[in-house]
Design a protein around this motif. Structure first.
Motif, PDB file in Angstrom:
ATOM      1  N   UNK A 118     -69.117  13.251 -16.113  1.00 10.53           N
ATOM      2  CA  UNK A 118     -68.055  13.844 -16.948  1.00 10.53           C
ATOM      3  C   UNK A 118     -66.890  12.856 -17.090  1.00 10.53           C
ATOM      4  N   UNK A 119     -66.531  12.202 -15.980  1.00 12.15           N
ATOM      5  CA  UNK A 119     -65.406  11.256 -16.012  1.00 12.15           C
ATOM      6  C   UNK A 119     -65.723  10.041 -16.891  1.00 12.15           C
ATOM      7  N   UNK A 120     -66.992   9.626 -16.879  1.00 16.00           N
ATOM      8  CA  UNK A 120     -67.381   8.504 -17.745  1.00 16.00           C
ATOM      9  C   UNK A 120     -67.223   8.902 -19.222  1.00 16.00           C
ATOM     10  N   UNK A 133     -60.188  14.774 -24.225  1.00 18.15           N
ATOM     11  CA  UNK A 133     -60.496  16.080 -24.810  1.00 18.15           C
ATOM     12  C   UNK A 133     -60.545  17.183 -23.749  1.00 18.15           C
ATOM     13  N   UNK A 134     -59.992  18.357 -24.110  1.00 19.33           N
ATOM     14  CA  UNK A 134     -59.979  19.494 -23.182  1.00 19.33           C
ATOM     15  C   UNK A 134     -61.393  19.909 -22.782  1.00 19.33           C
ATOM     16  N   UNK A 135     -62.386  19.651 -23.659  1.00 19.40           N
ATOM     17  CA  UNK A 135     -63.764  20.046 -23.377  1.00 19.40           C
ATOM     18  C   UNK A 135     -64.278  19.427 -22.084  1.00 19.40           C
ATOM     19  N   UNK A 139     -65.375  21.349 -18.780  1.00 16.18           N
ATOM     20  CA  UNK A 139     -66.712  21.124 -18.210  1.00 16.18           C
ATOM     21  C   UNK A 139     -66.604  20.820 -16.719  1.00 16.18           C
ATOM     22  N   UNK A 140     -65.604  20.012 -16.347  1.00 12.47           N
ATOM     23  CA  UNK A 140     -65.399  19.659 -14.931  1.00 12.47           C
ATOM     24  C   UNK A 140     -65.043  20.889 -14.105  1.00 12.47           C
ATOM     25  N   UNK A 141     -64.139  21.716 -14.640  1.00 13.35           N
ATOM     26  CA  UNK A 141     -63.705  22.915 -13.900  1.00 13.35           C
ATOM     27  C   UNK A 141     -64.889  23.888 -13.733  1.00 13.35           C
ATOM     28  N   UNK A 142     -65.679  24.054 -14.804  1.00 17.11           N
ATOM     29  CA  UNK A 142     -66.841  24.956 -14.734  1.00 17.11           C
ATOM     30  C   UNK A 142     -67.873  24.412 -13.725  1.00 17.11           C
ATOM     31  N   UNK A 143     -68.118  23.102 -13.783  1.00 17.34           N
ATOM     32  CA  UNK A 143     -69.074  22.482 -12.841  1.00 17.34           C
ATOM     33  C   UNK A 143     -68.606  22.689 -11.396  1.00 17.34           C
ATOM     34  N   UNK A 144     -67.298  22.504 -11.157  1.00 24.84           N
ATOM     35  CA  UNK A 144     -66.729  22.712  -9.807  1.00 24.84           C
ATOM     36  C   UNK A 144     -66.970  24.163  -9.368  1.00 24.84           C
ATOM     37  N   UNK A 196     -56.295  16.126 -16.096  1.00 24.52           N
ATOM     38  CA  UNK A 196     -57.363  15.382 -15.411  1.00 24.52           C
ATOM     39  C   UNK A 196     -57.093  15.310 -13.908  1.00 24.52           C
ATOM     40  N   UNK A 197     -55.819  15.117 -13.537  1.00 28.17           N
ATOM     41  CA  UNK A 197     -55.464  15.118 -12.106  1.00 28.17           C
ATOM     42  C   UNK A 197     -55.818  16.473 -11.484  1.00 28.17           C
TER      43      UNK A 197
END
Ligand SMILES: [Zn+2]
Length: 261
Positions: A118-120, A133-135, A139-144, A196-197
């Motif tokens: 996701x970070x890449x 992008x907020x997407x 995606x990161x928050x949902x994956x977490x 992002x932080x």
């Protein structure tokens, strides 16, 4: 002490599998990132050469190998394929290997792999357009959130510590950037960087998130000096720092504290 041959074969096979998964993940997320940066549909549509528009076949899309066999050029028009493609594939390949070496096959390694992809993707967009992008953040928050149940009876502790990490680093950076903006009259950090932080802080939890925060500033500063630019996208620096802190953040924090105590 001797290590059984079967164990060495198994760990070599695991590392090789991790490396291949990393290169495939890099190819996928670089593709999504570059499509978003170019304003194209990132779900539908086949991969094409940016220069001639020729639809790429499987032979052109094998991570690392296609780049080497085609000598870094499009087979159809000879245009150079951006170096970032093979660099990101090799980097993520090695990162996946480091993740399984550090944590073994388990949820921590799986988190490293998902988050790094996701970070890449968001770094590719940030480098091209100075936008995160907020997407990708969502995606990161949902994956977490989806990985929390894998911590079994510790799921609550994991969730609370993650939220503390996210709120802590994003809060600090928001405060610092507001102060800086007020003093200089210019915008220092974008809203995307603060989000992002927060997202990376969820995975890192407070100690490793603090290590990532310091490291990201260091990487950002060094990049600006080396590239001799006054303004650089901060997303890639935060991403690299978060990936390294996922693996070695606790050790970095320990080393840093040992300097003072
Ligand atoms: Zn071409």
């Amino acid at each position: 002490m001797s290590v059984p041959a079967a164990e060495i074969t198994n760990s070599a096979a695991l590392s090789a599998a991790a490396f291949i998964c990393g290169t495939v993940s890099a190819s996928f997320f670089t593709c999504i990132g570059s499509r978003i940066a170019a304003g194209k549909d990132w779900i539908r549509g086949r991969s094409t050469c940016d220069a001639c528009g020729h639809v790429l076949s499987v032979r052109d899309l094998i991570p690392v190998l296609s780049y080497i066999f085609n000598r870094g050029k499009c087979r159809w028009c000879g245009a150079r394929i951006p170096v970032i493609c093979i660099v990101s594939e090799l980097c993520l390949g090695f990162y996946f290997v480091l993740a399984v070496v550090r944590f073994g096959l388990g949820i921590e390694a799986f988190r490293c792999m998902g988050l790094s992809g996701i970070l890449l993707g968001l770094s590719v967009v940030d480098l091209a357009c100075y936008v995160i992008p907020d997407g990708f953040i969502a995606a990161g928050i949902i994956f977490w959130a989806l990985t929390i149940p894998f911590y079994g009876s510790f799921w609550m502790e994991e969730g609370v510590q993650g939220l503390c990490g996210g709120v802590l680093v994003s809060g600090i950076m928001l405060g610092v950037s507001l102060l800086f903006d007020r003093l200089t009259g210019k915008e220092s950090l974008g809203g995307g960087d603060i989000k992002l932080f927060f997202m990376t802080g969820l995975f890192l939890k407070p100690v490793r998130a603090a290590a990532a925060l310091l490291l990201s500033c260091l990487i950002g500063l060094c990049s600006a000096v080396i590239l001799k630019k006054r303004k650089i996208p901060f997303g890639p620096s935060i991403s690299i720092a978060a990936c390294l802190s996922m693996l070695y953040g606790s050790l970095m924090a320990q080393w840093y504290l040992n300097l003072f105590f």
